[in-house]
Design a protein around this motif. Structure first.
Motif, PDB file in Angstrom:
ATOM      1  N   ASN A  92       0.831  -1.204   0.000  1.00  0.00           N
ATOM      2  CA  ASN A  92       0.000   0.000   0.000  1.00  0.00           C
ATOM      3  C   ASN A  92       0.865   1.253   0.000  1.00  0.00           C
ATOM      4  OD1 ASN A  92      -2.810  -1.302   0.498  1.00  0.00           O
ATOM      5  ND2 ASN A  92      -1.540  -2.167   2.116  1.00  0.00           N
ATOM      6  N   ASP A  93       1.892   1.259  -0.851  1.00  0.00           N
ATOM      7  CA  ASP A  93       2.814   2.391  -0.904  1.00  0.00           C
ATOM      8  C   ASP A  93       2.103   3.675  -1.308  1.00  0.00           C
ATOM      9  OD1 ASP A  93       5.034   0.856  -0.175  1.00  0.00           O
ATOM     10  OD2 ASP A  93       5.467   0.309  -2.248  1.00  0.00           O
ATOM     11  N   GLY A 212       6.933  -2.034  -1.285  1.00  0.00           N
ATOM     12  CA  GLY A 212       6.661  -2.252   0.128  1.00  0.00           C
ATOM     13  C   GLY A 212       7.489  -1.392   1.054  1.00  0.00           C
ATOM     14  N   GLY A 213       7.762  -0.149   0.643  1.00  0.00           N
ATOM     15  CA  GLY A 213       8.436   0.793   1.530  1.00  0.00           C
ATOM     16  C   GLY A 213       9.864   1.122   1.172  1.00  0.00           C
ATOM     17  N   LEU A 214      10.347   0.693   0.005  1.00  0.00           N
ATOM     18  CA  LEU A 214      11.698   1.032  -0.419  1.00  0.00           C
ATOM     19  C   LEU A 214      11.735   2.487  -0.873  1.00  0.00           C
ATOM     20  CD1 LEU A 214      12.534  -2.176  -2.495  1.00  0.00           C
ATOM     21  CD2 LEU A 214      13.242  -1.659  -0.162  1.00  0.00           C
ATOM     22  N   LYS A 215      12.563   3.307  -0.233  1.00  0.00           N
ATOM     23  CA  LYS A 215      12.622   4.743  -0.506  1.00  0.00           C
ATOM     24  C   LYS A 215      13.683   5.019  -1.562  1.00  0.00           C
ATOM     25  CE  LYS A 215      11.088   5.941   4.151  1.00  0.00           C
ATOM     26  NZ  LYS A 215      11.419   6.665   5.406  1.00  0.00           N
ATOM     27  N   VAL A 216      13.344   4.695  -2.809  1.00  0.00           N
ATOM     28  CA  VAL A 216      14.319   4.819  -3.886  1.00  0.00           C
ATOM     29  C   VAL A 216      14.672   6.275  -4.144  1.00  0.00           C
ATOM     30  CG1 VAL A 216      12.607   4.864  -5.748  1.00  0.00           C
ATOM     31  CG2 VAL A 216      14.915   3.991  -6.193  1.00  0.00           C
ATOM     32  N   SER A 217      13.735   7.193  -3.896  1.00  0.00           N
ATOM     33  CA  SER A 217      13.978   8.619  -4.147  1.00  0.00           C
ATOM     34  C   SER A 217      13.340   9.425  -3.018  1.00  0.00           C
ATOM     35  CB  SER A 217      13.388   9.027  -5.501  1.00  0.00           C
ATOM     36  OG  SER A 217      13.688  10.374  -5.804  1.00  0.00           O
ATOM     37  N   PRO A 218      14.021   9.509  -1.875  1.00  0.00           N
ATOM     38  CA  PRO A 218      13.407  10.067  -0.663  1.00  0.00           C
ATOM     39  C   PRO A 218      12.930  11.507  -0.798  1.00  0.00           C
ATOM     40  CG  PRO A 218      15.444   8.911  -0.135  1.00  0.00           C
ATOM     41  CD  PRO A 218      15.385   9.003  -1.629  1.00  0.00           C
ATOM     42  N   LEU A 241      23.463  -6.715  -2.990  1.00  0.00           N
ATOM     43  CA  LEU A 241      22.871  -7.305  -1.785  1.00  0.00           C
ATOM     44  C   LEU A 241      23.002  -6.352  -0.604  1.00  0.00           C
ATOM     45  CD1 LEU A 241      21.433  -9.944  -1.137  1.00  0.00           C
ATOM     46  CD2 LEU A 241      23.622 -10.889  -0.389  1.00  0.00           C
ATOM     47  N   LYS A 242      24.103  -5.616  -0.539  1.00  0.00           N
ATOM     48  CA  LYS A 242      24.300  -4.638   0.528  1.00  0.00           C
ATOM     49  C   LYS A 242      23.472  -3.374   0.290  1.00  0.00           C
ATOM     50  CE  LYS A 242      29.023  -6.052   1.718  1.00  0.00           C
ATOM     51  NZ  LYS A 242      30.456  -5.626   1.746  1.00  0.00           N
ATOM     52  N   LEU A 243      23.210  -3.098  -0.989  1.00  0.00           N
ATOM     53  CA  LEU A 243      22.505  -1.865  -1.337  1.00  0.00           C
ATOM     54  C   LEU A 243      21.037  -1.899  -0.954  1.00  0.00           C
ATOM     55  CD1 LEU A 243      22.238   0.862  -2.945  1.00  0.00           C
ATOM     56  CD2 LEU A 243      21.783  -0.562  -4.958  1.00  0.00           C
ATOM     57  N   PHE A 244      20.345  -3.004  -1.220  1.00  0.00           N
ATOM     58  CA  PHE A 244      18.892  -3.011  -1.093  1.00  0.00           C
ATOM     59  C   PHE A 244      18.377  -2.730   0.317  1.00  0.00           C
ATOM     60  CE2 PHE A 244      18.662  -4.466  -5.438  1.00  0.00           C
ATOM     61  CZ  PHE A 244      17.465  -3.901  -5.847  1.00  0.00           C
ATOM     62  N   PRO A 245      19.012  -3.214   1.389  1.00  0.00           N
ATOM     63  CA  PRO A 245      18.519  -2.832   2.723  1.00  0.00           C
ATOM     64  C   PRO A 245      18.584  -1.324   2.970  1.00  0.00           C
ATOM     65  CG  PRO A 245      19.948  -4.742   2.864  1.00  0.00           C
ATOM     66  CD  PRO A 245      20.070  -4.234   1.465  1.00  0.00           C
ATOM     67  N   LYS A 246      19.525  -0.639   2.306  1.00  0.00           N
ATOM     68  CA  LYS A 246      19.653   0.805   2.487  1.00  0.00           C
ATOM     69  C   LYS A 246      18.515   1.573   1.833  1.00  0.00           C
ATOM     70  CE  LYS A 246      24.711   0.586   2.757  1.00  0.00           C
ATOM     71  NZ  LYS A 246      25.999   1.047   2.181  1.00  0.00           N
ATOM     72  N   LEU A 247      17.803   0.903   0.926  1.00  0.00           N
ATOM     73  CA  LEU A 247      16.667   1.561   0.284  1.00  0.00           C
ATOM     74  C   LEU A 247      15.530   1.829   1.269  1.00  0.00           C
ATOM     75  CD1 LEU A 247      16.590  -0.487  -3.029  1.00  0.00           C
ATOM     76  CD2 LEU A 247      16.950   1.973  -2.883  1.00  0.00           C
ATOM     77  N   TYR A 248      15.509   1.130   2.385  1.00  0.00           N
ATOM     78  CA  TYR A 248      14.423   1.334   3.337  1.00  0.00           C
ATOM     79  C   TYR A 248      14.539   2.655   4.083  1.00  0.00           C
ATOM     80  CZ  TYR A 248      12.584  -3.336   2.599  1.00  0.00           C
ATOM     81  OH  TYR A 248      12.029  -4.447   2.023  1.00  0.00           O
ATOM     82  N   ASP A 249      15.733   3.229   4.168  1.00  0.00           N
ATOM     83  CA  ASP A 249      15.872   4.528   4.835  1.00  0.00           C
ATOM     84  C   ASP A 249      16.469   5.598   3.927  1.00  0.00           C
ATOM     85  OD1 ASP A 249      18.547   3.846   4.687  1.00  0.00           O
ATOM     86  OD2 ASP A 249      18.842   3.660   6.853  1.00  0.00           O
ATOM     87  N   GLY A 250      16.704   5.255   2.663  1.00  0.00           N
ATOM     88  CA  GLY A 250      17.242   6.230   1.720  1.00  0.00           C
ATOM     89  C   GLY A 250      18.737   6.423   1.794  1.00  0.00           C
TER      90      GLY A 250
END
Length: 315
Positions: A92-93, A212-218, A241-250
């Motif tokens: 529900n983004d 589902g909440g990935l902040k690709v462009s905060p 693999l290291k990058l994608f978790p960082k998408l959750y907070d930008g």
């Protein structure tokens, strides 16, 4: 009494969509609205039904997740017909970005009532054009993010998963898609400036989040009349693999290999091996979690092209 067309999705919310759809129809009727159920069992058939009846409606309401919102904006985008959203899906983004209730039927219907009384947010839409844009809607609108690189390949894999659902599905799809990844060859043209490169992630953002909440462009804003191109240079599988978790907070934007470029018009052209270029072929593009076609495609912005009932944009 308002005349409202309603489209529900029985498969939304891990199969709970049928109950939520029924509850939404009941609640809207109880609030005194005249209801026309436009659900037809498939995305394309519901779209055609809504297009056929739209001139006799005061609003269109969709019940479900981001896929249903994506359907609704194809009908309401560029028109005066407002869109109401009862957010009841696994993802529900869009509703979150619009400040709307999630998994609360009665609260959602109250927001729709407020919108019909004048509380309406007007937001921009991304507009996708090209010979290979998927039917039935051309041009194809999107509210949040167009994915065209590994982000699209992951979305494609995830769309075929029946379990798990929600944000966890995206994580599983990432792990499954990574072993086959090779950097893509592309030609990019942004507001007249053109270049070619190999890349990993390509996203065009109108809104902030996807998947589902990935902040690709905060820093994207839904009513600023602009898009943002987010593009990552070739990355190793370990780096991805290291990058994608960082998408959750930008925090991925701290990586100098990732650029964010404000734009009004973006052209994406594949230059993979099949086209005699350097790099892998681009996967089909996804927008708001729905497949929208293959590049080459042009993405522009339609300022204030959608009226959303009861929405409140973050300041």
């Amino acid at each position: 009494m308002s005349r409202i067309g309603v489209i529900t999705n029985p498969t939304a919310g891990s199969g709970r969509g049928a109950r939520w759809g029924s509850e939404a129809l009941t609640a809207l009727s109880a609030h005194g609205h005249q209801i026309r159920d436009l659900s037809r069992g498939s995305w394309a058939a519901s779209y055609e039904a809504a297009m056929e009846h739209r001139r006799g409606l005061d609003a269109l309401v969709v019940v479900g997740g981001d896929g249903m919102v994506h359907l609704g904006i194809q009908v309401c985008g560029g028109r005066t017909l407002p869109l109401g959203i009862v957010a009841a899906g696994s993802g529900n983004d869009a509703a979150q970005s619009l400040g709307l209730p999630i998994h609360d039927i009665e609260a959602s219907v109250r927001r729709i009532d407020e919108g019909l009384s004048g509380h309406i947010a007007r937001i921009d839409l991304g507009v996708i054009t090209g010979a290979t844009v998927d039917h039935p809607s051309k041009p194809r609108y999107f509210i949040a993010v167009l994915s065209a690189g590994i982000d699209a390949a992951i979305a494609a894999y995830g769309s075929n998963l029946t379990y798990p659902r929600g944000p966890l599905k995206y994580k599983v799809a990432t792990l499954r898609e990574l072993p086959r990844f090779k950097p893509y060859g592309v030609r990019i043209k942004v507001d007249g400036t053109e270049w070619t490169q190999r890349c990993t992630l390509i996203a065009v953002a109108n809104g902030t989040v996807f998947g589902g909440g990935l902040k690709v462009s905060p820093d994207s804003v839904l009513n600023d009349g602009k898009l943002e191109l987010v593009i990552a240079e070739p990355l190793s599988r370990r780096s991805i693999l290291k990058l994608f978790p960082k998408l959750y907070d930008g925090s991925h934007l701290a990586d100098e290999r990732i650029r964010v470029i404000p734009a009004s018009t973006i052209e994406i052209t594949p230059l993979g091996d099949a086209e005699g270029g350097d790099g892998a072929a681009l996967p089909p593009a996804f927008a708001d979690g729905e497949q929208v076609g293959r590049a080459p495609m042009t993405v522009t912005v339609a300022p204030r092209a959608l009226r959303v009932l009861g929405a409140t944009l973050a300041k």
